[in-house]
Design a protein around this motif. Structure first.
Motif, short mmCIF file in Angstrom:
data_model
loop_
_atom_site.label_atom_id
_atom_site.label_comp_id
_atom_site.label_asym_id
_atom_site.label_seq_id
_atom_site.Cartn_x
_atom_site.Cartn_y
_atom_site.Cartn_z
N THR A 1 30.89 41.35 41.88
CA THR A 1 31.29 40.21 42.66
C THR A 1 32.73 40.37 43.15
O THR A 1 33.02 40.09 44.31
CB THR A 1 31.17 38.93 41.82
N LEU A 2 33.62 40.83 42.27
CA LEU A 2 35.01 41.01 42.68
C LEU A 2 35.11 42.05 43.78
O LEU A 2 35.83 41.85 44.77
CB LEU A 2 35.88 41.40 41.49
N LEU A 3 34.36 43.12 43.65
CA LEU A 3 34.39 44.16 44.68
C LEU A 3 33.93 43.60 46.02
O LEU A 3 34.52 43.89 47.06
CB LEU A 3 33.53 45.35 44.26
N GLY A 76 32.77 29.05 51.14
CA GLY A 76 34.04 28.76 51.79
C GLY A 76 35.21 29.26 50.99
O GLY A 76 35.05 29.88 49.94
N THR A 77 36.39 28.97 51.49
CA THR A 77 37.62 29.45 50.88
C THR A 77 37.77 28.99 49.44
O THR A 77 38.17 29.76 48.57
CB THR A 77 38.83 28.99 51.70
N GLU A 78 37.44 27.72 49.17
CA GLU A 78 37.57 27.20 47.81
C GLU A 78 36.66 27.97 46.86
O GLU A 78 37.06 28.31 45.75
CB GLU A 78 37.26 25.71 47.77
N PHE A 84 37.00 34.45 42.73
CA PHE A 84 38.01 35.49 42.53
C PHE A 84 38.75 35.28 41.21
O PHE A 84 38.90 36.21 40.41
CB PHE A 84 39.00 35.49 43.71
N SER A 85 39.19 34.06 40.96
CA SER A 85 39.91 33.75 39.72
C SER A 85 39.04 34.02 38.49
O SER A 85 39.51 34.58 37.50
CB SER A 85 40.36 32.29 39.71
N GLU A 86 37.77 33.62 38.56
CA GLU A 86 36.86 33.86 37.45
C GLU A 86 36.63 35.36 37.21
O GLU A 86 36.56 35.80 36.06
CB GLU A 86 35.53 33.15 37.67
N CYS A 87 36.52 36.11 38.28
CA CYS A 87 36.32 37.57 38.15
C CYS A 87 37.52 38.22 37.47
O CYS A 87 37.36 39.04 36.57
CB CYS A 87 36.10 38.21 39.52
#
Length: 134
Positions: A1-3, A76-78, A84-87
């Motif tokens: 997911t992060l990638l 969306g952005t949120e 991203f933060s969770e990853c």
């Protein structure tokens, strides 16, 4: 997911680089792709999936990137920021666990060898990592 996030949102590459070194990625394939993304960002070169695939040239990388790109997009952005933060949080925790496991093994070896000074040093490091989780 992060990638996938890094491939889709260039702005996240800088954030990821600041928060997390590429060595922290457990999979060698992911680590190589992230290394390339970090380098492309640093050199201010375009970051497009087709370009990334061409740079890597390996069929397994092509399959991985293609699979990521055909997965459902983020809303969306949120949602992107949250994912991203969770990853990043999960990767840091996975690495912390991996380091703790390695330290436990080193502590066992040092105890068997009777190296009490080394045991004490390793225990301090282990306890500091254990507190990070709290």
């Amino acid at each position: 997911t992060l990638l996938k996030l890094l491939l889709k949102e260039r702005s996240l590459i800088k954030q990821a680089k600041l928060l997390f070194e590429k060595e922290g990625f457990l999979s060698p394939e992911i680590r190589e792709i992230v290394n390339l993304l970090f380098n492309l960002e640093e050199e201010n070169k375009p970051i497009e999936p087709s370009r990334v695939v061409n740079y890597l040239g390996d069929g397994s990388f092509n399959r991985l990137i293609t699979r990521l790109l055909i997965e459902e997009d983020f809303a969306g952005t949120e949602e992107i920021d949250s994912v991203f933060s969770e990853c990043i949080k999960k990767l840091k925790e996975d690495n912390r666990r991996k380091i703790c496991q390695r330290l436990k093994e080193e502590i066992d070896i040092a105890q068997k060898e009777g190296d009490l000074l080394r045991v004490e040093e390793l225990l301090k490091e282990f306890n500091a990592l254990a507190k990070q989780k709290e």
